[in-house]
Design a protein around this motif. Sequence first.
Motif, PDB file in Angstrom:
ATOM      1  N   GLY A  72       4.478  10.595   3.351  1.00  0.00           N
ATOM      2  CA  GLY A  72       5.628   9.871   3.867  1.00  0.00           C
ATOM      3  C   GLY A  72       5.298   9.226   5.195  1.00  0.00           C
ATOM      4  N   VAL A  73       5.417   7.909   5.280  1.00  0.00           N
ATOM      5  CA  VAL A  73       5.086   7.182   6.510  1.00  0.00           C
ATOM      6  C   VAL A  73       6.210   7.382   7.519  1.00  0.00           C
ATOM      7  CG1 VAL A  73       4.496   4.949   7.531  1.00  0.00           C
ATOM      8  CG2 VAL A  73       3.794   5.470   5.169  1.00  0.00           C
ATOM      9  N   GLU A  77       2.469   1.135   9.927  1.00  0.00           N
ATOM     10  CA  GLU A  77       2.216   0.751   8.544  1.00  0.00           C
ATOM     11  C   GLU A  77       0.753   0.956   8.218  1.00  0.00           C
ATOM     12  OE1 GLU A  77       1.438  -3.924   7.973  1.00  0.00           O
ATOM     13  OE2 GLU A  77       3.481  -3.448   8.571  1.00  0.00           O
ATOM     14  N   VAL A  78       0.484   1.070   6.920  1.00  0.00           N
ATOM     15  CA  VAL A  78      -0.865   1.311   6.431  1.00  0.00           C
ATOM     16  C   VAL A  78      -1.048   0.563   5.118  1.00  0.00           C
ATOM     17  CG1 VAL A  78      -0.229   3.421   5.162  1.00  0.00           C
ATOM     18  CG2 VAL A  78      -2.595   3.104   5.906  1.00  0.00           C
ATOM     19  N   THR A  79      -2.248   0.075   4.900  1.00  0.00           N
ATOM     20  CA  THR A  79      -2.616  -0.429   3.583  1.00  0.00           C
ATOM     21  C   THR A  79      -3.570   0.587   2.988  1.00  0.00           C
ATOM     22  OG1 THR A  79      -2.342  -2.721   4.275  1.00  0.00           O
ATOM     23  CG2 THR A  79      -3.636  -2.333   2.277  1.00  0.00           C
ATOM     24  N   VAL A  80      -3.195   1.112   1.830  1.00  0.00           N
ATOM     25  CA  VAL A  80      -4.013   2.096   1.137  1.00  0.00           C
ATOM     26  C   VAL A  80      -4.462   1.520  -0.193  1.00  0.00           C
ATOM     27  CG1 VAL A  80      -2.967   4.145   2.196  1.00  0.00           C
ATOM     28  CG2 VAL A  80      -1.973   3.204   0.113  1.00  0.00           C
ATOM     29  N   THR A  91       0.685  -1.828   0.701  1.00  0.00           N
ATOM     30  CA  THR A  91       1.067  -1.655   2.097  1.00  0.00           C
ATOM     31  C   THR A  91       2.318  -0.792   2.132  1.00  0.00           C
ATOM     32  OG1 THR A  91       0.079  -3.747   2.748  1.00  0.00           O
ATOM     33  CG2 THR A  91       1.730  -2.815   4.229  1.00  0.00           C
ATOM     34  N   LEU A  92       2.238   0.275   2.928  1.00  0.00           N
ATOM     35  CA  LEU A  92       3.352   1.205   3.104  1.00  0.00           C
ATOM     36  C   LEU A  92       3.826   1.105   4.548  1.00  0.00           C
ATOM     37  CD1 LEU A  92       1.713   4.296   1.355  1.00  0.00           C
ATOM     38  CD2 LEU A  92       3.295   2.635   0.332  1.00  0.00           C
TER      39      LEU A  92
END
Length: 170
Positions: A72-73, A77-80, A91-92
């Motif tokens: 859970g972010v 933000e992150v791109t996985v 992208t989350l």
Amino acid sequence: MSGFVEGLREVYFEDDGVIPNSGLPVLMYRGVLKDRLGDVEAVFNGNRWLNSWVNGVFGYHHYHSNSHEVLGVVSGEVTVQLGGEQGQAFTLVAGDVVVLPAGTGHKRLEASEDFRIVGAYPGGISYNTRTGEPGEYEQALGEIPQVPLPDTDPVFGVDGPLVRLWRGEN
């Protein structure tokens, strides 16, 4: 079937010979906890997804062959990349939750400086970390089918979509 929770998406990944992935779908809950960013870990723990931590995501492909995982972010933000080298990038952002069935590859491609994520495991299982090294694959293929289905959804509890979707119920 995923229409009963707004923002829920199911994504399947194939075994690529290095990363086993799973016959179960990855579940993405977009924005589901955007109004509860300070409570993400407590939400997971309250639904019996335990052994939680707050940190980031490894920048290399890895998976857990003995446990499912929820992420859970809580900020940034992150791109996985999910599913291994042949997988797909997502992208989350803060408030998004993704549930990875045992065997699902995941890797951080890029992240904002303020990125933080909470991870947890059903029943607090002590998870292993597999990276696709030679010899791991065959062992993982034996371990993944032994991982029990969770009794609860990490966000919605006993009546949540994960319980129904992963058990094939309507």
